[in-house]
Design a protein around this motif. Structure first.
Motif, mmCIF file in Angstrom:
data_model
loop_
_atom_site.group_PDB
_atom_site.id
_atom_site.type_symbol
_atom_site.label_atom_id
_atom_site.label_comp_id
_atom_site.label_asym_id
_atom_site.label_seq_id
_atom_site.Cartn_x
_atom_site.Cartn_y
_atom_site.Cartn_z
ATOM 1 N N ALA A 88 -31.606 -20.615 10.066
ATOM 2 C CA ALA A 88 -31.061 -19.933 8.896
ATOM 3 C C ALA A 88 -32.092 -19.026 8.244
ATOM 4 O O ALA A 88 -31.764 -17.961 7.721
ATOM 5 C CB ALA A 88 -30.560 -20.969 7.884
ATOM 6 N N PHE A 92 -30.292 -15.949 10.213
ATOM 7 C CA PHE A 92 -29.099 -15.707 9.403
ATOM 8 C C PHE A 92 -29.197 -14.449 8.535
ATOM 9 O O PHE A 92 -28.157 -13.801 8.284
ATOM 10 C CB PHE A 92 -28.805 -16.927 8.532
ATOM 11 N N LEU A 131 -20.403 -16.429 3.556
ATOM 12 C CA LEU A 131 -20.204 -17.875 3.496
ATOM 13 C C LEU A 131 -19.384 -18.352 4.686
ATOM 14 O O LEU A 131 -19.654 -19.420 5.254
ATOM 15 C CB LEU A 131 -19.509 -18.240 2.188
ATOM 16 N N TRP A 134 -21.618 -18.517 7.560
ATOM 17 C CA TRP A 134 -22.466 -19.711 7.484
ATOM 18 C C TRP A 134 -21.710 -20.951 7.958
ATOM 19 O O TRP A 134 -22.290 -21.804 8.645
ATOM 20 C CB TRP A 134 -22.950 -19.904 6.052
ATOM 21 N N SER A 137 -21.766 -20.891 11.553
ATOM 22 C CA SER A 137 -23.113 -21.171 12.046
ATOM 23 C C SER A 137 -23.440 -22.656 12.034
ATOM 24 O O SER A 137 -24.342 -23.098 12.754
ATOM 25 C CB SER A 137 -24.149 -20.418 11.208
ATOM 26 N N SER A 138 -22.727 -23.414 11.209
ATOM 27 C CA SER A 138 -23.002 -24.849 11.120
ATOM 28 C C SER A 138 -22.344 -25.652 12.235
ATOM 29 O O SER A 138 -22.517 -26.877 12.280
ATOM 30 C CB SER A 138 -22.532 -25.377 9.764
ATOM 31 N N HIS A 167 -27.819 -27.686 2.609
ATOM 32 C CA HIS A 167 -27.944 -26.570 3.555
ATOM 33 C C HIS A 167 -26.934 -25.472 3.248
ATOM 34 O O HIS A 167 -27.229 -24.284 3.449
ATOM 35 C CB HIS A 167 -27.757 -27.088 4.984
ATOM 36 N N LEU A 168 -25.756 -25.855 2.758
ATOM 37 C CA LEU A 168 -24.768 -24.846 2.377
ATOM 38 C C LEU A 168 -25.280 -23.999 1.217
ATOM 39 O O LEU A 168 -25.164 -22.763 1.228
ATOM 40 C CB LEU A 168 -23.455 -25.531 1.996
ATOM 41 N N GLY A 171 -27.944 -21.641 2.514
ATOM 42 C CA GLY A 171 -27.360 -20.499 3.215
ATOM 43 C C GLY A 171 -26.733 -19.499 2.268
ATOM 44 O O GLY A 171 -26.838 -18.283 2.473
ATOM 45 N N GLY A 175 -27.914 -15.695 1.918
ATOM 46 C CA GLY A 175 -26.932 -14.631 2.071
ATOM 47 C C GLY A 175 -26.905 -13.692 0.883
ATOM 48 O O GLY A 175 -26.793 -12.470 1.045
#
Length: 454
Positions: A88, A92, A131, A134, A137-138, A167-168, A171, A175
């Protein structure tokens, strides 16, 4: 020059804009390339974590004491998702930058701002697309959790969801920073450099100024890596959650300020300064939020349940005066084992560092150095211990109450597991990449947004 937002239609539907942004990000190569790179990275991290956990479990199966120290959160989840954090941080930003950077380079942004949407609405839609990227990506990280359960591993829902939530938020913050960088940069390459200056710069802060007293300590708190550490410890801090949300909204607001191409730079700078001051004020207010929840199954961040209930009933303020230097290892032990837990357990706790910010060498000659004074009501006592086993009985004596009886069945059993991590490698190196490649091929068949068609 009037702002391009003047006279815009305020109630234009958001759905077409969101669909456009989602198709934009799904049709690009950046997201799918990152997903393919994350598969072997997380797969190898998961394999290593399971192997080390199995080695420790071999001895833990023979000793209940060793077994009680085996937690999947520390042994498997944090190391595995550590690879997710690295991806990330380094990859990311390129995905997030694409939702805006490509439009600026192609000139499509000048057409986009003519749509009946205000700049904050456009940035909100782009942040929603980031989002969504993301969440996609998880998938490798979530598949690692599923693989751990298939191997027979234990997962505690509160601590697992708390870690994923951290982690959210990380991210989302990355972002928002990437959108801001793309809005102030003329090219995607420059925006990537600006974003990596924030993310990799956090590593530099950790290695150079973390742990130093004074202004350096305050600067070290700006590191983005601090976002995840609290969640990795199994704590859900309301102040941290609100602070991350405020910072992400602040970067998104700055991106909305710099998005319109027809506004003078002077006006953008003035609005940016006002935005920064507003965010700084909001972040200052979040420090007053004290609610923190320990979601770990072994309650490592809290005293035993009986002690927690008794401490919560002590209504008078507790004053703690610490005669230790900030860099002294004993102060770190005292903060982790006693002081932080007292702040979460008791309604009124005030902690003062008597040595101020002076260094260890300057404080070592003080006769009282190493003492910790506890004052509750009209009584006070002094201890040099950093163990709650000695400090809690002393506090109960100051409060005039007896120690509580230990609650039965409160010991953490631990979850030893001897598993073969190699069985997960084919999924991460072949199965999941094939599924992602198929999804990539399918996304190429989606109709491209009008603004990106050549």
């Amino acid at each position: 020059m009037p702002s391009p937002d003047n006279g815009r239609v305020q109630n234009a539907p958001m759905r077409p804009l969101l669909v456009k942004e989602l198709r934009e990000i799904l049709s690009g190569r950046a997201l799918w390339t990152m997903l393919l790179l994350m598969c072997p990275l997380l797969g190898y991290s998961f394999f290593q974590a399971v192997s080390l956990y199995s080695d420790a479990s071999t001895a833990g199966l023979q000793s209940p004491v060793l077994a009680s120290s085996l937690s999947p959160l520390d042994g498997v989840l944090v190391p595995t998702l550590g690879a997710f954090y690295v991806a990330a941080t380094l990859l990311f930003p390129f995905v997030a930058i694409r939702v805006l950077g490509q439009e600026k380079e192609s000139g499509a942004l000048r057409l986009l701002v003519q749509l009946p949407y205000r700049s904050p609405t456009l940035i909100t839609a782009k942040l929603a697309a980031v989002l969504a990227a993301w969440m996609l990506s998880s998938i490798p990280a979530l598949s690692a959790l599923v693989m751990w359960r298939l191997l027979g591993g234990h997962l505690s829902a509160p601590e697992t969801l708390n870690l994923l939530f951290g982690h959210l938020l990380y991210g989302l913050l990355v972002g928002a920073i990437a959108l801001f960088a793309a809005s102030v940069s003329e090219s995607a390459a420059t925006a990537a450099i600006v974003t990596l200056a924030f993310t990799i710069g956090s590593w530099v802060l950790d290695f150079t100024v973390a742990g130093h007293p004074g202004v350096l300590e305050w600067i070290s708190r700006l590191s983005l890596t601090q976002v995840l550490r609290t969640f990795e410890q199994g704590l859900l801090s309301a102040a941290l959650v609100v602070g991350i949300g405020t910072a992400a909204c602040g970067f998104a607001a700055l991106a909305a300020v710099w998005l319109p191409p027809g506004v003078q730079v002077r006006d953008k700078v003035i609005r940016s300064i006002a935005c920064v001051f507003a965010v700084a004020l909001a972040l200052g207010l979040t420090t007053q939020v004290k609610f923190t929840l320990d979601v770990t199954e072994d309650r490592r961040n809290s005293f035993p349940a009986a002690d927690q209930r008794l401490l919560a009933s002590l209504a008078q303020p507790l004053f703690v005066t610490v005669h230790l230097a900030p860099e002294d290892p004993r102060y770190a032990d005292l903060q982790r084992n006693v002081l932080a837990k007292l702040e979460r357990a008791m309604p009124k706790v005030s902690i003062r560092l008597a040595t101020g910010q002076q260094g260890l060498a300057a404080s070592i000659g003080d006769d009282r150095y190493g003492e910790v004074e506890y004052t509750y009501g009209a009584r006070s006592d002094v201890s040099r211990s950093t163990s709650p086993r000695e400090i809690l009985p002393m506090l109960y004596g100051l409060a005039g109450v007896g120690p509580p009886a230990p609650a039965p069945g409160s010991d953490y059993p631990g979850y030893p597991l001897v598993a073969i991590g190699q069985v997960a490698l084919p999924w991460f190196f072949f199965g999941l990449p094939i599924c992602i490649a198929f999804a990539w091929w399918w996304s190429r068949r989606l109709p491209k947004p009008i603004a990106t068609r050549s």
